[in-house]
Motif scaffolding. Structure first.
Motif, PDB file in Angstrom:
ATOM      1  N   THR A 134       9.349   6.655   3.039  1.00  0.00           N
ATOM      2  CA  THR A 134       8.612   5.411   2.792  1.00  0.00           C
ATOM      3  C   THR A 134       9.585   4.249   2.633  1.00  0.00           C
ATOM      4  O   THR A 134       9.377   3.168   3.207  1.00  0.00           O
ATOM      5  CB  THR A 134       7.731   5.548   1.526  1.00  0.00           C
ATOM      6  OG1 THR A 134       6.746   6.554   1.768  1.00  0.00           O
ATOM      7  CG2 THR A 134       7.050   4.234   1.177  1.00  0.00           C
TER       8      THR A 134
ATOM      9  N   GLU B  16       1.210   6.430  -7.069  1.00  0.00           N
ATOM     10  CA  GLU B  16       0.065   7.284  -7.401  1.00  0.00           C
ATOM     11  C   GLU B  16       0.369   8.764  -7.163  1.00  0.00           C
ATOM     12  O   GLU B  16      -0.065   9.622  -7.936  1.00  0.00           O
ATOM     13  CB  GLU B  16      -1.164   6.839  -6.610  1.00  0.00           C
ATOM     14  CG  GLU B  16      -1.706   5.502  -7.094  1.00  0.00           C
ATOM     15  CD  GLU B  16      -2.793   4.913  -6.220  1.00  0.00           C
ATOM     16  OE1 GLU B  16      -3.007   5.404  -5.080  1.00  0.00           O
ATOM     17  OE2 GLU B  16      -3.441   3.944  -6.674  1.00  0.00           O
ATOM     18  N   ARG B  17       1.137   9.078  -6.109  1.00  0.00           N
ATOM     19  CA  ARG B  17       1.530  10.477  -5.856  1.00  0.00           C
ATOM     20  C   ARG B  17       2.380  11.024  -6.995  1.00  0.00           C
ATOM     21  O   ARG B  17       2.402  12.225  -7.242  1.00  0.00           O
ATOM     22  CB  ARG B  17       2.303  10.608  -4.541  1.00  0.00           C
ATOM     23  CG  ARG B  17       1.436  10.722  -3.323  1.00  0.00           C
ATOM     24  CD  ARG B  17       2.187  11.232  -2.097  1.00  0.00           C
ATOM     25  NE  ARG B  17       3.524  10.731  -1.910  1.00  0.00           N
ATOM     26  CZ  ARG B  17       3.857   9.673  -1.157  1.00  0.00           C
ATOM     27  NH1 ARG B  17       2.929   8.990  -0.526  1.00  0.00           N
ATOM     28  NH2 ARG B  17       5.125   9.311  -1.044  1.00  0.00           N
TER      29      ARG B  17
ATOM     30  N   GLU C 185       0.829  -1.214   0.000  1.00  0.00           N
ATOM     31  CA  GLU C 185       0.000   0.000   0.000  1.00  0.00           C
ATOM     32  C   GLU C 185       0.861   1.261   0.000  1.00  0.00           C
ATOM     33  O   GLU C 185       0.538   2.236  -0.698  1.00  0.00           O
ATOM     34  CB  GLU C 185      -0.954  -0.037   1.194  1.00  0.00           C
ATOM     35  CG  GLU C 185      -1.987  -1.150   1.052  1.00  0.00           C
ATOM     36  CD  GLU C 185      -2.690  -1.517   2.343  1.00  0.00           C
ATOM     37  OE1 GLU C 185      -2.585  -0.762   3.347  1.00  0.00           O
ATOM     38  OE2 GLU C 185      -3.370  -2.574   2.354  1.00  0.00           O
ATOM     39  N   ASN C 186       1.979   1.247   0.752  1.00  0.00           N
ATOM     40  CA  ASN C 186       2.891   2.405   0.768  1.00  0.00           C
ATOM     41  C   ASN C 186       3.469   2.673  -0.616  1.00  0.00           C
ATOM     42  O   ASN C 186       3.508   3.818  -1.073  1.00  0.00           O
ATOM     43  CB  ASN C 186       4.068   2.162   1.727  1.00  0.00           C
ATOM     44  CG  ASN C 186       3.672   2.104   3.171  1.00  0.00           C
ATOM     45  OD1 ASN C 186       2.605   2.540   3.558  1.00  0.00           O
ATOM     46  ND2 ASN C 186       4.545   1.540   3.987  1.00  0.00           N
TER      47      ASN C 186
ATOM     48  N   CYS D 210       2.295   1.613  -3.508  1.00  0.00           N
ATOM     49  CA  CYS D 210       1.192   1.980  -4.406  1.00  0.00           C
ATOM     50  C   CYS D 210       0.875   3.470  -4.257  1.00  0.00           C
ATOM     51  O   CYS D 210       0.752   4.190  -5.261  1.00  0.00           O
ATOM     52  CB  CYS D 210      -0.036   1.125  -4.096  1.00  0.00           C
ATOM     53  SG  CYS D 210      -1.458   1.484  -5.144  1.00  0.00           S
ATOM     54  N   SER D 211       0.770   3.945  -3.028  1.00  0.00           N
ATOM     55  CA  SER D 211       0.485   5.368  -2.783  1.00  0.00           C
ATOM     56  C   SER D 211       1.586   6.254  -3.346  1.00  0.00           C
ATOM     57  O   SER D 211       1.309   7.323  -3.899  1.00  0.00           O
ATOM     58  CB  SER D 211       0.332   5.632  -1.283  1.00  0.00           C
ATOM     59  OG  SER D 211      -0.799   4.988  -0.778  1.00  0.00           O
ATOM     60  N   THR D 212       2.815   5.823  -3.199  1.00  0.00           N
ATOM     61  CA  THR D 212       3.943   6.598  -3.714  1.00  0.00           C
ATOM     62  C   THR D 212       3.882   6.691  -5.234  1.00  0.00           C
ATOM     63  O   THR D 212       4.072   7.773  -5.811  1.00  0.00           O
ATOM     64  CB  THR D 212       5.275   5.971  -3.256  1.00  0.00           C
ATOM     65  OG1 THR D 212       5.305   5.960  -1.826  1.00  0.00           O
ATOM     66  CG2 THR D 212       6.463   6.753  -3.789  1.00  0.00           C
TER      67      THR D 212
END
Length: 149
Positions: A122, A59-60, A52-53, A55-57
């Motif tokens: 992260t 997406e950012r 999830e970390n 993936c979020s990175t």
């Protein structure tokens, strides 16, 4: 590091972490040792947080995690989990330590190249979890050696 190369590296970690989630879940189901099963399940939960970390990175950075990397991670995790849970408990731990050590090395290498503080944070967080997993497994190996004497 340019954005394209960074996204390639992050997708590599995305796949690696998916692999570890699937591997630990598979191993936890295969072992008859209740302590090890619980630890492996806990590792899988932590690795899911890493997925999830990352993936979020990604997406950012304005991209989506690569579907191909996701599938590769799931397939290799299932295969690795099955193969690595067939030998003895000691061999399973040694195999996992080798994978975690490789992940730690890869995280360190990427951290040296990344200038963005949030991304580096992260990577640090994920790497420290990998170090903790390795430490726990090494401690278990030491206990096993002590039990034989």
């Amino acid at each position: 590091m340019d954005k394209h190369r960074l996204l390639e590296k992050l997708n590599w970690f995305y796949s690696l972490e998916i692999n570890q989630v699937d591997m630990y879940r598979k191993q936890s189901k295969k072992t008859e040792d209740p302590h090890l099963a619980r630890a492996l399940n806990k590792f899988a939960e932590i690795e899911q947080g890493h997925v999830e970390n990352i993936c979020s990175t990604i997406e950012r950075l304005g991209a989506n995690p690569s579907f191909l990397w996701e599938i590769a991670g799931e397939i290799s995790g299932a295969v690795t989990g099955t193969l690595s849970s067939l030998p003895t408990r000691e061999e399973t731990l040694r195999f996992n330590i080798a994978l975690e050590t490789k992940a730690i090395s890869d995280y360190k290498a990427l951290m040296r190249l990344v200038g963005d503080d949030d991304i580096r944070e992260t990577l640090w967080s994920n790497m420290i979890d990998e170090e903790l997993h390795t430490s726990w497994m090494n401690a278990e190996l030491m206990k096993m050696k002590g039990e034989g004497h």
